[in-house]
Design a protein around this motif. Structure first.
Motif, PDB file in Angstrom:
ATOM      1  N   TYR A  42       0.840  -1.196   0.000  1.00 14.94           N
ATOM      2  CA  TYR A  42       0.000   0.000   0.000  1.00 14.94           C
ATOM      3  C   TYR A  42       0.876   1.248   0.000  1.00 14.94           C
ATOM      4  CZ  TYR A  42      -3.254  -3.486   1.845  1.00 14.94           C
ATOM      5  OH  TYR A  42      -4.004  -4.617   2.033  1.00 14.94           O
ATOM      6  N   MET A  43       0.351   2.319  -0.599  1.00 17.24           N
ATOM      7  CA  MET A  43       0.975   3.630  -0.496  1.00 17.24           C
ATOM      8  C   MET A  43      -0.126   4.606  -0.106  1.00 17.24           C
ATOM      9  SD  MET A  43       3.714   5.548  -0.721  1.00 17.24           S
ATOM     10  CE  MET A  43       4.879   4.595  -1.695  1.00 17.24           C
ATOM     11  N   LEU A  44      -0.047   5.117   1.114  1.00 11.64           N
ATOM     12  CA  LEU A  44      -1.051   6.041   1.619  1.00 11.64           C
ATOM     13  C   LEU A  44      -0.561   7.471   1.459  1.00 11.64           C
ATOM     14  CD1 LEU A  44      -1.874   4.241   5.011  1.00 11.64           C
ATOM     15  CD2 LEU A  44      -2.820   3.765   2.732  1.00 11.64           C
ATOM     16  N   PHE A  45      -1.390   8.320   0.875  1.00 11.37           N
ATOM     17  CA  PHE A  45      -1.129   9.757   0.823  1.00 11.37           C
ATOM     18  C   PHE A  45      -2.111  10.437   1.762  1.00 11.37           C
ATOM     19  CE2 PHE A  45       0.771  10.176  -3.750  1.00 11.37           C
ATOM     20  CZ  PHE A  45       1.922   9.566  -3.302  1.00 11.37           C
ATOM     21  N   VAL A  46      -1.633  11.420   2.519  1.00  6.26           N
ATOM     22  CA  VAL A  46      -2.486  12.063   3.517  1.00  6.26           C
ATOM     23  C   VAL A  46      -1.923  13.432   3.861  1.00  6.26           C
ATOM     24  CG1 VAL A  46      -1.237  11.041   5.484  1.00  6.26           C
ATOM     25  CG2 VAL A  46      -3.648  11.668   5.757  1.00  6.26           C
ATOM     26  N   GLU A  47      -2.797  14.312   4.327  1.00  7.53           N
ATOM     27  CA  GLU A  47      -2.395  15.543   4.993  1.00  7.53           C
ATOM     28  C   GLU A  47      -2.954  15.472   6.415  1.00  7.53           C
ATOM     29  OE1 GLU A  47      -2.882  19.347   2.740  1.00  7.53           O
ATOM     30  OE2 GLU A  47      -3.637  18.034   1.148  1.00  7.53           O
ATOM     31  N   HIS A  48      -2.229  16.046   7.347  1.00  7.04           N
ATOM     32  CA  HIS A  48      -2.666  16.018   8.746  1.00  7.04           C
ATOM     33  C   HIS A  48      -2.979  17.419   9.249  1.00  7.04           C
ATOM     34  CE1 HIS A  48      -1.665  11.841   9.218  1.00  7.04           C
ATOM     35  NE2 HIS A  48      -0.378  12.029   9.006  1.00  7.04           N
ATOM     36  N   PRO A  49      -3.920  17.555  10.185  1.00  8.10           N
ATOM     37  CA  PRO A  49      -3.988  18.800  10.967  1.00  8.10           C
ATOM     38  C   PRO A  49      -2.669  18.969  11.722  1.00  8.10           C
ATOM     39  CG  PRO A  49      -5.951  17.441  11.290  1.00  8.10           C
ATOM     40  CD  PRO A  49      -4.953  16.582  10.571  1.00  8.10           C
ATOM     41  N   HIS A  50      -2.426  20.166  12.230  1.00  3.76           N
ATOM     42  CA  HIS A  50      -1.142  20.478  12.871  1.00  3.76           C
ATOM     43  C   HIS A  50      -0.786  19.460  13.953  1.00  3.76           C
ATOM     44  CE1 HIS A  50      -1.254  24.247  10.757  1.00  3.76           C
ATOM     45  NE2 HIS A  50      -2.368  24.625  11.357  1.00  3.76           N
ATOM     46  N   VAL A  51       0.404  18.863  13.824  1.00  2.00           N
ATOM     47  CA  VAL A  51       0.831  17.849  14.782  1.00  2.00           C
ATOM     48  C   VAL A  51       2.356  17.750  14.777  1.00  2.00           C
ATOM     49  CG1 VAL A  51       0.636  15.969  13.085  1.00  2.00           C
ATOM     50  CG2 VAL A  51       0.512  15.438  15.524  1.00  2.00           C
ATOM     51  N   PHE A  52       2.919  17.511  15.951  1.00  2.00           N
ATOM     52  CA  PHE A  52       4.353  17.239  16.084  1.00  2.00           C
ATOM     53  C   PHE A  52       4.514  15.785  16.490  1.00  2.00           C
ATOM     54  CE2 PHE A  52       3.780  21.741  17.205  1.00  2.00           C
ATOM     55  CZ  PHE A  52       4.605  22.331  16.248  1.00  2.00           C
ATOM     56  N   THR A  53       5.469  15.086  15.864  1.00  2.00           N
ATOM     57  CA  THR A  53       5.712  13.685  16.208  1.00  2.00           C
ATOM     58  C   THR A  53       7.187  13.485  16.535  1.00  2.00           C
ATOM     59  OG1 THR A  53       6.163  12.931  13.923  1.00  2.00           O
ATOM     60  CG2 THR A  53       3.859  12.979  14.648  1.00  2.00           C
TER      61      THR A  53
ATOM     62  N   TYR B 133       7.280  18.006  12.117  1.00  2.00           N
ATOM     63  CA  TYR B 133       5.955  18.620  12.093  1.00  2.00           C
ATOM     64  C   TYR B 133       5.192  18.132  10.872  1.00  2.00           C
ATOM     65  CZ  TYR B 133       2.594  22.123  10.483  1.00  2.00           C
ATOM     66  OH  TYR B 133       1.471  22.733   9.979  1.00  2.00           O
ATOM     67  N   HIS B 134       3.897  17.880  11.041  1.00  2.00           N
ATOM     68  CA  HIS B 134       2.992  17.615   9.927  1.00  2.00           C
ATOM     69  C   HIS B 134       1.839  18.601   9.999  1.00  2.00           C
ATOM     70  CE1 HIS B 134       5.192  13.980   9.211  1.00  2.00           C
ATOM     71  NE2 HIS B 134       4.765  13.385  10.315  1.00  2.00           N
ATOM     72  N   GLY B 135       1.369  19.014   8.828  1.00  2.00           N
ATOM     73  CA  GLY B 135       0.235  19.929   8.813  1.00  2.00           C
ATOM     74  C   GLY B 135      -0.352  20.080   7.432  1.00  2.00           C
ATOM     75  N   PRO B 136      -1.437  20.829   7.311  1.00  2.00           N
ATOM     76  CA  PRO B 136      -2.059  21.062   6.010  1.00  2.00           C
ATOM     77  C   PRO B 136      -1.051  21.634   5.011  1.00  2.00           C
ATOM     78  CG  PRO B 136      -3.445  21.893   7.784  1.00  2.00           C
ATOM     79  CD  PRO B 136      -2.129  21.527   8.407  1.00  2.00           C
ATOM     80  N   GLY B 137      -1.164  21.210   3.764  1.00  2.00           N
ATOM     81  CA  GLY B 137      -0.239  21.678   2.736  1.00  2.00           C
ATOM     82  C   GLY B 137       1.036  20.860   2.649  1.00  2.00           C
ATOM     83  N   GLN B 138       1.132  19.844   3.481  1.00  2.00           N
ATOM     84  CA  GLN B 138       2.288  18.941   3.447  1.00  2.00           C
ATOM     85  C   GLN B 138       1.806  17.569   2.974  1.00  2.00           C
ATOM     86  OE1 GLN B 138       3.936  16.924   7.060  1.00  2.00           O
ATOM     87  NE2 GLN B 138       5.599  18.418   6.812  1.00  2.00           N
ATOM     88  N   LEU B 139       2.438  17.048   1.923  1.00  2.00           N
ATOM     89  CA  LEU B 139       2.091  15.722   1.422  1.00  2.00           C
ATOM     90  C   LEU B 139       2.871  14.683   2.216  1.00  2.00           C
ATOM     91  CD1 LEU B 139       0.777  13.738  -0.517  1.00  2.00           C
ATOM     92  CD2 LEU B 139       2.653  14.175  -2.132  1.00  2.00           C
ATOM     93  N   VAL B 140       2.133  13.871   2.985  1.00  2.00           N
ATOM     94  CA  VAL B 140       2.749  12.804   3.762  1.00  2.00           C
ATOM     95  C   VAL B 140       2.494  11.486   3.045  1.00  2.00           C
ATOM     96  CG1 VAL B 140       2.840  11.645   5.996  1.00  2.00           C
ATOM     97  CG2 VAL B 140       2.401  14.101   5.885  1.00  2.00           C
ATOM     98  N   GLY B 141       3.533  10.712   2.852  1.00  2.00           N
ATOM     99  CA  GLY B 141       3.417   9.412   2.204  1.00  2.00           C
ATOM    100  C   GLY B 141       3.779   8.301   3.171  1.00  2.00           C
ATOM    101  N   TYR B 142       2.874   7.349   3.331  1.00  2.00           N
ATOM    102  CA  TYR B 142       3.106   6.202   4.197  1.00  2.00           C
ATOM    103  C   TYR B 142       3.109   4.929   3.346  1.00  2.00           C
ATOM    104  CZ  TYR B 142       1.884   9.274   8.152  1.00  2.00           C
ATOM    105  OH  TYR B 142       1.843  10.291   9.086  1.00  2.00           O
ATOM    106  N   PRO B 143       4.281   4.435   2.956  1.00  2.00           N
ATOM    107  CA  PRO B 143       4.332   3.168   2.238  1.00  2.00           C
ATOM    108  C   PRO B 143       4.272   1.996   3.213  1.00  2.00           C
ATOM    109  CG  PRO B 143       6.272   4.583   1.805  1.00  2.00           C
ATOM    110  CD  PRO B 143       5.606   5.078   3.035  1.00  2.00           C
TER     111      PRO B 143
END
Length: 241
Positions: free
Chosen positions: A54-65, A100-110
């Motif tokens: 799987y390859m998941l694409f997502v944007e997150h609300p403001h979050v620090f990990t 940091y993750h947030g709107p406008g950032q393309l996050v990819g989870y393979p």
């Protein structure tokens, strides 16, 4: 290694999704894939089932990990500060430090079974980086790597003003991957001022829209990243879901 090789990858666009919900979903797919591989070991090759990718694409609300090797002091906000900036904070099970993750950032989870492709984590990381480097080249932006650091960087050669545009952090077990990359496309990079990004305090962070001086079409970026991943990993059948 599985007897059955499956290079089919399902791309799933999750849109804007809470970080915990996306993490739970990753964990579910990851656990199912690992469980199938363990089960296959007890079966004759003719009875084994191919593992899914799987390859998941997502944007997150403001979050620090914060990754397993990270330091909590690299988050510069207390609970009141997090609330003021409408941001959440999670300690998670990937490698790396804080990001940091947030709107406008393309996050990819393979969630890939690397037995279907190649069993080399170093190569895996480099190909994820290469997909972003090639995407940036599509927009006329020159990017690359800095020795000793993960992720994708601008001004990576002369390093007069090196700045990170894509962070990486992955986990792998039994050659199954999770977590992945965070590519700043139209990101509000002021949020990076509330952390020491990836524990690096002497280099800047940027976003594609800042480099181009205009907003970027996220759907176009996703399409380019997808195509480069397909080609680099030699994925055979693609389902866009």
């Amino acid at each position: 290694m599985n007897e059955i090789i499956n290079k089919k990858v399902e791309f799933r666009d999750l849109g804007l999704l809470d970080y915990q919900a996306a993490w739970d979903y990753q964990e579910k797919l990851f656990a199912e894939t690992v469980a199938l591989k363990i089960s296959n070991r007890t079966l004759d090759p003719a009875d084994q089932s191919p593992s899914n990718n799987y390859m998941l694409f997502v944007e997150h609300p403001h979050v620090f990990t914060l990754g397993k090797s990270g330091k909590e002091e690299n988050l510069l906000l207390d609970e009141q500060g997090l609330e003021k900036h409408q941001a959440l904070y999670y300690k998670i099970n990937r490698g790396g430090d804080i990001t940091y993750h947030g709107p406008g950032q393309l996050v990819g989870y393979p969630i890939l079974d690397l037995d279907n492709f190649f069993t080399d984590i170093h190569k895996y990381l480099r190909l994820l980086e290469e997909a972003i480097i090639l995407t940036l080249a599509d927009y006329g932006v020159v990017a690359g790597r800095i020795e000793g650091l993960t992720g994708v960087w601008l001004d990576h050669l002369e390093q007069k003003n090196p700045r990170k545009i894509c962070a990486m952090g992955v986990k792998s077990s039994r050659w199954v991957t999770m977590h992945g990359f965070a590519f700043n496309v139209n990101a509000d990079i002021s949020y990076f001022g509330h952390i020491i990004p990836c524990g690096i305090d002497d280099k800047a962070v940027t976003s594609l829209h800042l480099e181009l001086g205009k907003p970027v079409n996220m759907e176009h970026v996703k399409a380019r990243v997808k195509q480069h991943l397909i080609e680099l990993f030699e994925m055979e059948r693609i389902e866009l879901i």
